[in-house]
Scaffold this active site. Structure first.
Site, mmCIF file in Angstrom:
data_model
loop_
_atom_site.group_PDB
_atom_site.id
_atom_site.type_symbol
_atom_site.label_atom_id
_atom_site.label_comp_id
_atom_site.label_asym_id
_atom_site.label_seq_id
_atom_site.Cartn_x
_atom_site.Cartn_y
_atom_site.Cartn_z
ATOM 1 N N SER A 208 65.661 -18.701 22.075
ATOM 2 C CA SER A 208 64.382 -18.387 22.349
ATOM 3 C C SER A 208 64.078 -17.994 23.791
ATOM 4 O O SER A 208 62.748 -17.165 24.057
ATOM 5 C CB SER A 208 63.688 -19.964 22.273
ATOM 6 O OG SER A 208 64.213 -20.686 23.162
ATOM 7 N N HIS B 121 63.132 -24.389 28.814
ATOM 8 C CA HIS B 121 62.467 -23.142 28.634
ATOM 9 C C HIS B 121 61.610 -22.681 29.885
ATOM 10 O O HIS B 121 60.799 -23.387 30.320
ATOM 11 C CB HIS B 121 61.517 -23.383 27.412
ATOM 12 C CG HIS B 121 62.227 -23.668 26.154
ATOM 13 N ND1 HIS B 121 62.402 -24.746 25.388
ATOM 14 C CD2 HIS B 121 62.759 -22.602 25.122
ATOM 15 C CE1 HIS B 121 62.817 -24.577 24.541
ATOM 16 N NE2 HIS B 121 63.340 -23.367 24.209
ATOM 17 N N ASP C 64 60.015 -27.664 30.117
ATOM 18 C CA ASP C 64 60.393 -28.837 29.495
ATOM 19 C C ASP C 64 62.110 -29.157 30.013
ATOM 20 O O ASP C 64 62.845 -29.723 29.264
ATOM 21 C CB ASP C 64 60.482 -28.666 27.989
ATOM 22 C CG ASP C 64 61.407 -27.575 27.519
ATOM 23 O OD1 ASP C 64 61.874 -26.763 28.363
ATOM 24 O OD2 ASP C 64 61.301 -27.334 26.307
#
Length: 218
Positions: A14, A193, A190
């Protein structure tokens, strides 16, 4: 590499994905993360060279997922240069006790995809990026365990970079140093990320290392 790479591929999870589109829309297919930042800077500076940048990061991928799609999403594109950032999901799923994390295949899968790349595309340049975390959000409660797992992956990835003659882009210390300017959540919202500032930090470090290496894009 004897000549400067013309086709540059970014692979990973991601963090690399960056919310990219799955079509050919030039406004969106590079995502909005570090891949976009690197590609936009180099694309503008080297406009006369017409470099091609691909982003094939997929959110949630572990090293084994990356290996499973390597032929379709990497080898088929015939890149001159491949940049890989992978590892945090391997740790995440193991930490959460998910069935997919029971067998730790990070090192094995990573080695397999590098071996196949060297076999099929021996002249393709390799860049391995260090996985990273900071203590906030998802990582805060079990920080010592997170640090242990990701630390193992960092050592494995660096060892593979040395073994396969890849350029190594260290990132953990870059984020650690950034804590002198702002807290962890400012860079990794977090703990895993990146924020916009975090992506810029990655892009600057990547450019600093790669553009001063034998794989410099010119």
């Amino acid at each position: 590499m004897s000549t400067s790479p013309s086709v540059i591929l970014f692979q990973g999870d991601s963090i690399t994905d960056g919310g990219r589109s799955r079509n050919d829309d030039p406004n969106h297919f590079l995502g909005h993360g570090y891949v976009y930042l690197i590609s936009s800077k180099l694309g503008m500076e080297l406009a006369g060279k017409q470099k091609t940048f691909y982003n094939r990061g997929i959110s949630g991928d572990r090293a084994s997922d990356l290996y499973a799609r390597w032929n379709e999403d990497t080898i088929s594109l015939k890149p001159d240069l491949i940049s890989i950032l992978i590892g945090v999901n391997d740790a995440w799923r193991t930490m959460n006790g998910e069935p997919s994390g029971v067998t730790d295949r990070f090192g094995r899968a990573y080695r397999h995809l590098l071996e196949e790349t060297r076999e099929v595309m021996p002249d393709t340049g390799l860049i391995l990026m260090e996985p990273f975390i900071l203590r906030t959000g998802a990582t805060a409660e079990k920080w010592e365990a997170w640090e242990e797992y990701v630390g193992q992956y960092q050592k494995l990835a660096q060892g593979l970079a040395e073994e396969f003659g890849a350029v190594w882009v260290p990132l953990q210390q870059t984020f650690n140093d950034a804590l002198k300017q702002a807290d962890a959540a400012y860079w990794l919202w977090d703990g895993v990320h990146p924020t916009a500032a975090g992506h810029e930090l990655i892009a600057r470090q990547w450019l600093s290392v790669v553009q001063n290496s034998s794989l410099a894009i010119a």
